[in-house]
Design an enzyme around this catalytic site. Structure first.
Site, mmCIF file in Angstrom:
data_model
loop_
_atom_site.group_PDB
_atom_site.id
_atom_site.type_symbol
_atom_site.label_atom_id
_atom_site.label_comp_id
_atom_site.label_asym_id
_atom_site.label_seq_id
_atom_site.Cartn_x
_atom_site.Cartn_y
_atom_site.Cartn_z
ATOM 1 N N GLY A 1 38.274 49.256 39.530
ATOM 2 C CA GLY A 1 39.411 48.887 40.207
ATOM 3 C C GLY A 1 38.967 48.588 41.714
ATOM 4 O O GLY A 1 40.107 47.845 42.333
ATOM 5 N N GLU B 1 33.902 52.538 36.130
ATOM 6 C CA GLU B 1 34.131 51.395 35.357
ATOM 7 C C GLU B 1 34.279 50.204 35.983
ATOM 8 O O GLU B 1 35.361 49.477 35.949
ATOM 9 C CB GLU B 1 35.081 51.780 34.145
ATOM 10 C CG GLU B 1 34.932 52.843 33.455
ATOM 11 C CD GLU B 1 36.365 53.289 32.841
ATOM 12 O OE1 GLU B 1 37.347 52.615 32.979
ATOM 13 O OE2 GLU B 1 36.213 54.142 31.785
ATOM 14 N N ARG C 1 35.569 43.609 38.160
ATOM 15 C CA ARG C 1 35.595 42.764 39.422
ATOM 16 C C ARG C 1 34.466 42.832 40.364
ATOM 17 O O ARG C 1 34.046 41.777 40.943
ATOM 18 C CB ARG C 1 37.201 42.900 40.023
ATOM 19 C CG ARG C 1 37.572 41.606 40.660
ATOM 20 C CD ARG C 1 38.747 41.984 41.499
ATOM 21 N NE ARG C 1 39.943 42.540 40.700
ATOM 22 C CZ ARG C 1 40.636 41.514 39.838
ATOM 23 N NH1 ARG C 1 40.535 40.437 40.302
ATOM 24 N NH2 ARG C 1 41.740 41.933 39.072
ATOM 25 N N TYR D 1 48.820 35.279 38.448
ATOM 26 C CA TYR D 1 48.868 36.407 39.579
ATOM 27 C C TYR D 1 49.246 35.632 40.849
ATOM 28 O O TYR D 1 49.324 36.241 41.995
ATOM 29 C CB TYR D 1 47.697 37.126 39.692
ATOM 30 C CG TYR D 1 47.179 37.971 38.490
ATOM 31 C CD1 TYR D 1 47.882 38.775 37.751
ATOM 32 C CD2 TYR D 1 45.755 37.531 38.131
ATOM 33 C CE1 TYR D 1 47.478 39.429 36.541
ATOM 34 C CE2 TYR D 1 45.212 38.099 37.052
ATOM 35 C CZ TYR D 1 46.090 38.837 36.211
ATOM 36 O OH TYR D 1 45.437 39.662 35.001
ATOM 37 N N CYS E 1 50.260 20.340 31.105
ATOM 38 C CA CYS E 1 51.607 20.000 31.343
ATOM 39 C C CYS E 1 52.458 21.364 31.632
ATOM 40 O O CYS E 1 53.316 21.841 30.966
ATOM 41 C CB CYS E 1 51.976 19.435 29.990
ATOM 42 S SG CYS E 1 51.217 18.107 29.308
ATOM 43 N N GLU E 2 52.250 21.800 32.793
ATOM 44 C CA GLU E 2 52.961 23.031 33.414
ATOM 45 C C GLU E 2 52.900 23.070 34.758
ATOM 46 O O GLU E 2 51.818 22.683 35.339
ATOM 47 C CB GLU E 2 52.472 24.320 32.942
ATOM 48 C CG GLU E 2 52.055 24.457 31.525
ATOM 49 C CD GLU E 2 52.917 25.652 30.847
ATOM 50 O OE1 GLU E 2 53.541 26.243 31.727
ATOM 51 O OE2 GLU E 2 52.811 25.878 29.740
HETATM 52 C C1 LIG Z 1 40.280 46.609 33.551
HETATM 53 C C2 LIG Z 1 39.621 47.908 33.415
HETATM 54 C C3 LIG Z 1 38.495 48.349 34.197
HETATM 55 C C4 LIG Z 1 37.943 47.377 35.302
HETATM 56 O O1 LIG Z 1 38.951 47.058 36.413
HETATM 57 P P1 LIG Z 1 38.359 46.275 37.638
HETATM 58 O O2 LIG Z 1 39.389 45.980 38.622
HETATM 59 O O3 LIG Z 1 37.727 44.941 37.049
HETATM 60 O O4 LIG Z 1 37.080 46.892 38.199
HETATM 61 C C5 LIG Z 1 37.900 49.430 34.158
HETATM 62 N N1 LIG Z 1 38.524 50.363 33.397
HETATM 63 C C6 LIG Z 1 39.679 50.059 32.499
HETATM 64 C C7 LIG Z 1 40.233 50.998 31.572
HETATM 65 C C8 LIG Z 1 40.221 48.852 32.667
HETATM 66 O O5 LIG Z 1 41.294 48.603 31.783
#
Ligand SMILES: *Cc1c(COP(=O)(O)O)cnc(C)c1O
Length: 420
Positions: A241, A275, A278, A318, A344-345
């Protein structure tokens, strides 16, 4: 902050010493280009930041699941966070070891759970009581252990857009933190369920680290109480995240994240899993597109390019901002333009009201910070073949996904006998 791997040399835009104009000549447009060096340096910064505690950085494959991207990271010892059977296959082909795989997602099917247990993934992040019961059934019938975490909904607000905020009870993710206790106690009594961890993932494009501190406090409190109740855990998984700079954001970094997480975890004996998706791959990728036509409507200029919302959905989805720069820099007077695709949007735009020198027909433009949720969210909408992807590394480039063909567009379709 723009990646140092992407820069102008005598007015031409280069990636790691490779001219994008040359790549465009060879592979056509639109195409995605990734810098291996940029990706590697971002992974190293996570590794360095968390070096003082046991940890595993699990790249979130859904951000960009190209096999070559996965391979760059698996070779550096990264784990992967996967959300489907298809991503499990990709992760293994990319060289991630099963013991470094985390399987997340709110709706894993029975077949996906079977596959995950058979392939011996390290951790299954379970998101509901019914999924936990399904996992128990599957593990029992296979007579195999199922190491799992519950994904906790810690009731922490974070994330750059309502669609990517996931840590409060009004969205579909996780188990509400007050409801997890009886589930762990029940799981402890099942022969095949192994409660090894606890997880949360509170959102995406999070630019301040303070929400992670709150989530960690919730997880540590639960882990402590579970231990006292006879369910000791091995690991805490705080999800991904961390945000990146698309425009003028100044996101906090892995070092900032480590500064608040490492002291709190240091003497707990728990291993930290993260995890990130991005923050590893977004800035390592760009989308290169060619100008087809220009037209004006009053004071407004439209630049129509050959990439569209099917190639890069984030602006339409977004209202996301992506910086766009010319591949050949010129010094025309700047005007306000919308950069739009052929679909076409009205939602099919890459940029709105952008001040830039009006490009000419056939000029190339580079859409920056497009490595995450770019190609992986692309589609064939309007029957447009998906773009090529190239990986640049050490002064050379390789096509890591060929451009789709017209045949790819209709693969698997057929006309029923009665209609022939
Ligand atoms: C999408 C997701 C991530 C990665 O999120 P980022 O914002 O790309 O770092 C990690 N864990 C889970 C469970 C996700 O759904």
């Amino acid at each position: 902050m723009r990646s140092e791997q992407f820069s102008y040399q005598r007015h031409q835009f280069f990636v790691e010493g490779v001219s994008l104009a040359d790549v465009a000549k060879a592979v056509g447009t639109p195409f995605y280009a990734y810098s291996a060096a940029d990706l590697q340096s971002r992974f190293r910064s996570y590794e360095a930041a968390f070096a003082d505690i046991p940890h595993l950085i699990c790249y979130s494959l859904k951000a960009n699941s190209n096999l070559a991207v996965g391979r760059v990271l698996s070779r550096m010892g990264a784990g992967a966070d996967i959300v489907s059977g298809g991503e499990l296959r990709r992760a293994l082909l990319s060289g991630f070891l099963p013991q470094n795989l985390v399987f997340s997602g709110v709706g894993k099917t029975k077949d996906e759970l079977i596959l995950a247990i058979r392939k011996k993934v390290r951790l299954i992040n379970v998101e509901s009581e019914e999924e936990l019961r399904m996992l128990n059934d599957v593990a029992s019938s296979l007579n195999r252990p199922a190491p799992f975490s519950l994904r906790v909904n810690p009731d922490v607000k974070a994330g750059g857009h309502p669609h990517i905020s996931t840590g409060t009870p009004d969205n579909k993710f996780g188990v509400y933190h007050k409801n997890i206790f009886p589930l762990y106690l029940w799981a402890k009594k099942q022969r095949h369920l192994l409660p090894v961890g606890i997880q949360s993932h509170i959102g995406s494009q999070i630019t301040r680290v303070s929400p992670f501190k709150k989530a960690l406090a919730v997880l540590l409190d639960l882990a402590g109480r579970l231990e006292r109740a006879g369910v000791p855990l091995e690991l805490i998984d705080l999800g991904g995240g961390l945000g990146v700079s698309y425009n003028d954001e100044e996101p906090q970094t892995p070092v900032d994240l480590a500064r608040i997480l490492v002291p709190a975890l240091k003497n707990t004996g728990l291993t930290l899993f993260l995890e990130p998706g991005r923050s590893l791959i977004a800035q390592a990728g760009i989308l290169v597109t060619k100008v087809l036509y220009r037209k004006g409507a009053g004071p407004k200029h439209f630049v129509i390019v050959d990439a569209a919302m099917n190639d890069l959905a984030r602006p339409a989805l977004y209202d996301a901002f992506h910086e766009i720069v010319p591949v050949h820099r010129s010094s025309g007077t700047k005007v306000r333009v919308d950069v739009v695709g052929p679909i076409c949007e009205s939602g099919d735009f890459l940029a709105k009201d952008r001040l830039m020198a009006l490009p000419r027909q056939n000029d190339l433009l580079a859409v920056l910070t497009a490595g995450a949720y770019g190609f992986s969210m692309s589609s064939q909408y309007n029957s447009r073949p998906r773009a090529a992807e190239v990986m640049v590394s050490g002064g050379r480039y390789d096509i890591v996904r060929r451009r789709e063909t017209m045949d790819d567009l209709i693969r698997g379709e057929s006309i029923p006998r009665g209609l022939v």
